[in-house]
Design an enzyme around this catalytic site. Structure first.
Site, PDB file in Angstrom:
ATOM      1  N   LYS A 196       5.228   7.521  14.945  1.00  0.00           N
ATOM      2  CA  LYS A 196       6.604   7.066  14.742  1.00  0.00           C
ATOM      3  C   LYS A 196       7.406   8.256  14.246  1.00  0.00           C
ATOM      4  O   LYS A 196       6.869   9.032  13.465  1.00  0.00           O
ATOM      5  CB  LYS A 196       6.654   5.945  13.682  1.00  0.00           C
ATOM      6  CG  LYS A 196       5.869   4.686  14.058  1.00  0.00           C
ATOM      7  CD  LYS A 196       5.831   3.706  12.867  1.00  0.00           C
ATOM      8  CE  LYS A 196       4.890   2.552  13.150  1.00  0.00           C
ATOM      9  NZ  LYS A 196       4.707   1.652  12.005  1.00  0.00           N
ATOM     10  N   LYS A 245       6.975   7.734   4.786  1.00  0.00           N
ATOM     11  CA  LYS A 245       6.633   6.361   5.155  1.00  0.00           C
ATOM     12  C   LYS A 245       6.630   6.208   6.673  1.00  0.00           C
ATOM     13  O   LYS A 245       7.544   6.678   7.345  1.00  0.00           O
ATOM     14  CB  LYS A 245       7.612   5.368   4.530  1.00  0.00           C
ATOM     15  CG  LYS A 245       7.417   5.198   3.047  1.00  0.00           C
ATOM     16  CD  LYS A 245       8.298   4.084   2.492  1.00  0.00           C
ATOM     17  CE  LYS A 245       8.122   3.963   0.991  1.00  0.00           C
ATOM     18  NZ  LYS A 245       9.121   3.036   0.418  1.00  0.00           N
ATOM     19  N   SER A 298       0.950  -0.325  13.404  1.00  0.00           N
ATOM     20  CA  SER A 298       0.877   0.545  12.224  1.00  0.00           C
ATOM     21  C   SER A 298       0.436   1.951  12.587  1.00  0.00           C
ATOM     22  O   SER A 298      -0.333   2.148  13.518  1.00  0.00           O
ATOM     23  CB  SER A 298      -0.130  -0.059  11.231  1.00  0.00           C
ATOM     24  OG  SER A 298      -0.459   0.863  10.217  1.00  0.00           O
ATOM     25  N   THR A 309       0.814  -1.222   0.000  1.00  0.00           N
ATOM     26  CA  THR A 309       0.000   0.000   0.000  1.00  0.00           C
ATOM     27  C   THR A 309       0.847   1.271   0.000  1.00  0.00           C
ATOM     28  O   THR A 309       0.306   2.357  -0.205  1.00  0.00           O
ATOM     29  CB  THR A 309      -0.918   0.038   1.233  1.00  0.00           C
ATOM     30  OG1 THR A 309      -0.143  -0.405   2.347  1.00  0.00           O
ATOM     31  CG2 THR A 309      -2.137  -0.837   1.064  1.00  0.00           C
TER      32      THR A 309
HETATM   33  C1  BG6 Z   1       1.689   4.482   7.593  1.00  0.00           C
HETATM   34  C2  BG6 Z   1       2.136   4.834   6.196  1.00  0.00           C
HETATM   35  O1  BG6 Z   1       1.613   3.103   7.733  1.00  0.00           O
HETATM   36  O2  BG6 Z   1       0.408   5.049   7.873  1.00  0.00           O
HETATM   37  C3  BG6 Z   1       2.103   6.347   5.993  1.00  0.00           C
HETATM   38  O3  BG6 Z   1       3.448   4.358   5.992  1.00  0.00           O
HETATM   39  C4  BG6 Z   1       0.716   6.876   6.334  1.00  0.00           C
HETATM   40  O4  BG6 Z   1       2.430   6.630   4.666  1.00  0.00           O
HETATM   41  C5  BG6 Z   1       0.338   6.472   7.757  1.00  0.00           C
HETATM   42  O5  BG6 Z   1       0.691   8.296   6.246  1.00  0.00           O
HETATM   43  C6  BG6 Z   1      -1.061   6.928   8.142  1.00  0.00           C
HETATM   44  O6  BG6 Z   1      -1.980   6.210   7.374  1.00  0.00           O
HETATM   45  P1  BG6 Z   1      -3.491   6.562   7.170  1.00  0.00           P
HETATM   46  O7  BG6 Z   1      -4.014   5.365   6.414  1.00  0.00           O
HETATM   47  O8  BG6 Z   1      -4.128   6.674   8.526  1.00  0.00           O
HETATM   48  O9  BG6 Z   1      -3.577   7.842   6.423  1.00  0.00           O
END
Ligand code: BG6
Ligand code: MG
Length: 218
Positions: free
Chosen positions: A145, A45, A114, A17
Site C-alpha cells: 500500500k 501505518k 492487510s 496492534t
Molecule cells: C500493516 C501495519 O498492517 O502491516 C504496518 O499497519 C506494518 O505497521 C505492516 O509494518 C507489515 O506488518 P508485518 O506484521 O508483516 O511486519
C-alpha cells in the site's frame, strides 16, 4: 439482497496492534539513534515491513548493509511477535464483532486486506478467522500500500468488481490504495489524518446498522 465486497484492514482496524508496531519500531530506531514522533508514525501505518525500515533509516539519514537491514527487520518482528503472543480477543477493537456479525447476517462477502505477514496468526489468536471468506495479507502481494494490489486481489477472491467493494482502513497509505482501486474508502481514526477517505469514523461504534444497509444498497 444486494451484495458488496467488504474488505477490512487488520492492524488498527480490527485489532489494536498499531501500538505494538509503533513500540517495536521505536525501540529499534532508538538503538540506531533515530527518533521519530507519533505523527511520523502515521506514515508507517499500512506500509510494509521493508518500506517502514527504509523510511526510518531515511529519517535518520542512515545507510546500512543489506545483511544489517535484514537483521533489523528480524529484530523488530521478534519484538512485535512477543506482544502478539500475549494477545487475546480483548484486543479486538470496539464493535468490530457487531459489524462483522451484521454483515454475515446480511450474507455479505468479507475479506481481509492487510500488509502484515503476521495477519493469519493474529486473526487466529483473537478468534476472528471464521468471519472471513478470503484473506489477503503481506505474503500474497508484491506491491505495498498505497499500491491497490492487496485490495484488488481481495475483490477478485470475493468475486466482486472493485467499485462494488468497501474498504475499512486506519492508514493514509491504505485509504489511498482503496481510492486508487476505485473502492469506497472508510477511514477508521481521525479526520485530520484520514481526510482523503470518503467517510471517516472514530471507530466502529459510530457505524450504525442504517449506514451498513446504505452501503449495501447504494
Ligand atoms: C500493516 C501495519 O498492517 O502491516 C504496518 O499497519 C506494518 O505497521 C505492516 O509494518 C507489515 O506488518 P508485518 O506484521 O508483516 O511486519
Ligand atoms: Mg492498519
Amino acid at each position: 439482497m444486494n451484495k458488496k465486497g467488504f474488505i477490512f484492514d487488520l492492524d488498527g482496524v480490527i485489532v489494536d496492534t498499531a501500538k505494538y508496531h509503533f513500540l517495536a519500531w521505536q525501540r529499534l530506531a532508538k538503538s540506531l539513534d533515530i527518533d521519530f514522533t507519533e505523527e511520523e508514525n502515521e506514515q508507517l501505518k499500512g506500509v510494509s515491513r521493508v518500506k517502514s525500515l527504509e523510511k526510518i533509516l531515511s529519517w535518520g539519514n542512515k545507510t546500512i548493509s543489506q545483511e544489517k537491514f535484514i537483521e533489523l527487520m528480524g529484530k523488530k518482528n521478534e519484538e512485535y511477535l512477543s506482544y502478539i503472543a500475549e494477545m487475546d480477543s480483548n484486543e479486538i477493537l470496539p464493535d468490530v464483532p457487531r459489524v462483522l456479525n451484521s454483515l454475515i447476517k446480511k450474507q455479505q462477502p468479507i475479506s481481509l486486506g492487510s500488509a502484515s505477514k503476521n495477519a493469519r496468526v493474529i486473526l487466529e489468536r483473537v478468534n476472528l478467522k471464521k468471519y472471513f471468506d478470503a484473506i489477503v495479507d503481506g505474503n500474497d502481494v508484491s506491491k505495498a500500500k498505497p499500491d491497490p494490489e492487496v485490495f484488488l486481489i481481495a475483490a477478485k477472491l470475493l468475486g466482486m468488481k472493485p467499485e462494488q467493494c468497501i474498504v475499512f482502513e486506519d492508514s493514509v497509505a491504505g485509504v489511498e490504495a482503496a481510492n486508487v482501486a476505485n473502492m469506497i474508502s472508510i477511514g477508521i481514526g481521525s479526520k485530520s489524518v484520514l481526510g482523503h477517505a470518503k467517510y471517516v469514523f472514530k471507530d466502529f461504534t459510530e457505524i450504525s446498522e442504517e449506514f451498513i444497509k446504505e452501503l449495501i444498497n447504494n
